[in-house]
Design a protein around this motif. Structure first.
Motif, PDB file in Angstrom:
ATOM      1  N   UNK A  51       0.817  -1.226   0.000  1.00  0.00           N
ATOM      2  CA  UNK A  51       0.000   0.000   0.000  1.00  0.00           C
ATOM      3  C   UNK A  51       0.847   1.271   0.000  1.00  0.00           C
ATOM      4  N   UNK A  52       2.110   1.179   0.440  1.00  0.00           N
ATOM      5  CA  UNK A  52       2.909   2.396   0.582  1.00  0.00           C
ATOM      6  C   UNK A  52       4.330   2.312   0.025  1.00  0.00           C
ATOM      7  N   UNK A  53       4.784   1.116  -0.338  1.00  0.00           N
ATOM      8  CA  UNK A  53       6.195   0.964  -0.723  1.00  0.00           C
ATOM      9  C   UNK A  53       6.554   1.805  -1.951  1.00  0.00           C
ATOM     10  N   UNK A  54       5.658   1.870  -2.925  1.00  0.00           N
ATOM     11  CA  UNK A  54       5.927   2.664  -4.119  1.00  0.00           C
ATOM     12  C   UNK A  54       5.969   4.154  -3.807  1.00  0.00           C
ATOM     13  N   UNK A  55       5.020   4.594  -2.998  1.00  0.00           N
ATOM     14  CA  UNK A  55       4.974   6.012  -2.616  1.00  0.00           C
ATOM     15  C   UNK A  55       6.237   6.386  -1.834  1.00  0.00           C
ATOM     16  N   UNK A  56       6.651   5.484  -0.947  1.00  0.00           N
ATOM     17  CA  UNK A  56       7.831   5.789  -0.121  1.00  0.00           C
ATOM     18  C   UNK A  56       9.094   5.876  -0.975  1.00  0.00           C
ATOM     19  N   UNK A  57       9.166   5.026  -2.007  1.00  0.00           N
ATOM     20  CA  UNK A  57      10.341   5.061  -2.891  1.00  0.00           C
ATOM     21  C   UNK A  57      10.486   6.441  -3.540  1.00  0.00           C
ATOM     22  N   UNK A  58       9.373   7.157  -3.628  1.00  0.00           N
ATOM     23  CA  UNK A  58       9.415   8.510  -4.187  1.00  0.00           C
ATOM     24  C   UNK A  58      10.124   9.504  -3.283  1.00  0.00           C
ATOM     25  N   UNK A  59      10.140   9.226  -1.969  1.00  0.00           N
ATOM     26  CA  UNK A  59      10.819  10.184  -1.076  1.00  0.00           C
ATOM     27  C   UNK A  59      12.202   9.705  -0.630  1.00  0.00           C
ATOM     28  N   UNK A  60      12.467   8.397  -0.737  1.00  0.00           N
ATOM     29  CA  UNK A  60      13.787   7.881  -0.347  1.00  0.00           C
ATOM     30  C   UNK A  60      14.812   8.198  -1.435  1.00  0.00           C
ATOM     31  N   UNK A  61      16.081   8.230  -1.054  1.00  0.00           N
ATOM     32  CA  UNK A  61      17.137   8.493  -2.044  1.00  0.00           C
ATOM     33  C   UNK A  61      17.645   7.225  -2.688  1.00  0.00           C
ATOM     34  N   UNK A  62      17.392   6.083  -2.051  1.00  0.00           N
ATOM     35  CA  UNK A  62      17.755   4.788  -2.649  1.00  0.00           C
ATOM     36  C   UNK A  62      16.871   3.726  -2.021  1.00  0.00           C
ATOM     37  N   UNK A  82      10.298  -0.996  -6.636  1.00  0.00           N
ATOM     38  CA  UNK A  82      11.316  -1.052  -7.701  1.00  0.00           C
ATOM     39  C   UNK A  82      10.875  -0.234  -8.912  1.00  0.00           C
ATOM     40  N   UNK A  83       9.592  -0.347  -9.262  1.00  0.00           N
ATOM     41  CA  UNK A  83       9.081   0.431 -10.408  1.00  0.00           C
ATOM     42  C   UNK A  83       9.201   1.929 -10.135  1.00  0.00           C
ATOM     43  N   UNK A  84       8.831   2.328  -8.916  1.00  0.00           N
ATOM     44  CA  UNK A  84       8.888   3.761  -8.575  1.00  0.00           C
ATOM     45  C   UNK A  84      10.328   4.257  -8.577  1.00  0.00           C
ATOM     46  N   UNK A  85      11.243   3.471  -8.026  1.00  0.00           N
ATOM     47  CA  UNK A  85      12.652   3.902  -7.977  1.00  0.00           C
ATOM     48  C   UNK A  85      13.205   4.016  -9.392  1.00  0.00           C
ATOM     49  N   UNK A  86      12.951   3.002 -10.211  1.00  0.00           N
ATOM     50  CA  UNK A  86      13.479   3.020 -11.578  1.00  0.00           C
ATOM     51  C   UNK A  86      12.914   4.200 -12.358  1.00  0.00           C
ATOM     52  N   UNK A  87      11.612   4.441 -12.214  1.00  0.00           N
ATOM     53  CA  UNK A  87      11.051   5.540 -13.018  1.00  0.00           C
ATOM     54  C   UNK A  87      11.499   6.902 -12.502  1.00  0.00           C
TER      55      UNK A  87
END
Ligand SMILES: Nc1ncnc2c1ncn2[C@@H]1O[C@H](COP(=O)(O)OP(=O)(O)O)[C@@H](O)[C@H]1O
Ligand SMILES: Cc1ncsc1CCOP(=O)(O)O
Ligand SMILES: [Mg+2]
Length: 267
Positions: A51-62, A82-87
Motif C-alpha cells: 500500500x505504501x512501498x511505491x509512494x515511499x520510494x518517491x521520497x527515499x534516495x535509494x 522497484x518500479x517507482x525507484x526506476x522511473x
C-alpha cells in the motif's frame, strides 16, 4: 562541488548528509540492518507494505530489496517500490537471498531482475546460480568460493547492465568492464546472521550518496564492511561480541582510516 572519489570521501559525504534509504529486507535482518545504517551515518526506513512501498520510494534516495523472508504480499511491495525507484531514476539494490532454493523465490527474482536493479549483491552461491551455474549453496549460506563466482558476476553485470558484488572471504565487484577485489573482514562475519543483508542496505546508502558513481559507491560500502569487520574481530571472543563490536567499529571508522586501510586491487 565536493569530490567523492575514494571510499573515505564517500563515507564522509554520507555522514554530512545522511541519505534516507528504503530497505525492504527480511524479518531476520531488519534490526541489525537498521543499526548498521545508523552506525555508518545513513537514515534507514524499513517500509515494505504494498500500500505504501511505491509512494515511499518517491521520497527515499535509494531502495534496497532483499527476498530473505518472502511472501506474496511482500512481492507486491517490492515490485511497486522497484518500479517507482526506476522511473524516478533512483538507485536500487537487489539481494537475491537463497533464490535457487524454491520456484517461488526463483520467479520473484526473475521478475525483479526485469525491473533493472542498479546493483546486485549476493554471496558466491547466489551469484553463480543467477548466471545459470551449478551452485552448492545451502539455504541462505554460501558453499562456494568467491573466485568461482567471478565469471558469473562478469556475465551477469554485462547482461543486466548492473554493478554486481559478490561477497565472501575476498569480495569481488564488477560493472562488466571494470573489476576489483576487496580484502578484509573476518571469518566471524558469516557466523552472524544477516550481515550480508545489512551490507546490501549499506550499498544502497552509498549509492544514494554517490549516484553518479555506482561502481565506486559499491566498492566503498564493501570496503567499509571489510575494515570495520577486521577491527571488530580484534577483540571479539566469538560471534556474539563480534556483533556488537562490529557496530561500534562501523560508527568509529573515519574517512582517513578507511582510505589508509582499504585493500582494493584491480581484478
Ligand atoms: N571468510 C570471510 N572472511 C572475511 N570476510 C568475510 C568472510 N565471509 C564473509 N565475509 C564478509 O561478510 C560480509 C557478508 O558477506 P557474506 O557472508 O558473503 O553474505 P551473505 O550473508 O549474504 O551470505 C561481507 O562484508 C563479506 O566480505
Ligand atoms: C537466516 C535467514 N533466513 C531467511 S533470511 C535469513 C537471513 C540471511 O542473512 P544473510 O544472507 O546476510 O546471511
Ligand atoms: Mg545473503
Amino acid at each position: 562541488m565536493q569530490t567523492k572519489t575514494t571510499p573515505g570521501a564517500m563515507l564522509k559525504a554520507m555522514r554530512e548528509k545522511p541519505p534516507l534509504v528504503q530497505c525492504i529486507t527480511n524479518y531476520v535482518a531488519m534490526n541489525i540492518a537498521a543499526n548498521v545504517l545508523l552506525a555508518a551515518g545513513a537514515s534507514p526506513a524499513m517500509v515494505h507494505a504494498a500500500e505504501e512501498a511505491g509512494e515511499f520510494a518517491g521520497i527515499a534516495s535509494a531502495l534496497t530489496i532483499n527476498i530473505g523472508t518472502l511472501s506474496t504480499q511482500w512481492i507486491d511491495g517490492m515490485q511497486a517500490a522497484a518500479k517507482a525507484a526506476t522511473s524516478a531514476g533512483k538507485p536500487w539494490v537487489l539481494d537475491p537471498v537463497a533464490h535457487y532454493a524454491t520456484a517461488f523465490r526463483r520467479n520473484a527474482v526473475a521478475d525483479l531482475l526485469a525491473l533493472r536493479p542498479t546493483v546486485i549483491r549476493g554471496n558466491a552461491s547466489e551469484i553463480i546460480a543467477l548466471a545459470g551455474g551449478e551452485s552448492r549453496g545451502q539455504g541462505v549460506d554460501s558453499r562456494d568460493p568467491v573466485k568461482q563466482a567471478e565469471g558469473s558476476a562478469r556475465w551477469l553485470a554485462e547482461r543486466q547492465r548492473a554493478v554486481v558484488a559478490v561477497t565472501g572471504a575476498v569480495d569481488f565487484v564488477t560493472d562488466g568492464e571494470r573489476a576489483v577485489r576487496i580484502e578484509g573482514g573476518s571469518a566471524l562475519m558469516p557466523q552472524v546472521t544477516a550481515l550480508g543483508c545489512s551490507l546490501t542496505c549499506l550499498v544502497g546508502a552509498f549509492a544514494a550518496t554517490a549516484p553518479e558513481d555506482i561502481f565506486g559507491a559499491t566498492v566503498a560500502a564493501l570496503s567499509t564492511f571489510a575494515i570495520a569487520g577486521e577491527e571488530a574481530a580484534l577483540g571479539a571472543a566469538g560471534p556474539g561480541s563480534f556483533s556488537w563490536r562490529f557496530l561500534d567499529a562501523l560508527a568509529a571508522l573515519d574517512a582517513e582510516t578507511l582510505d589508509a586501510r582499504a585493500r582494493i586491487s584491480a581484478a
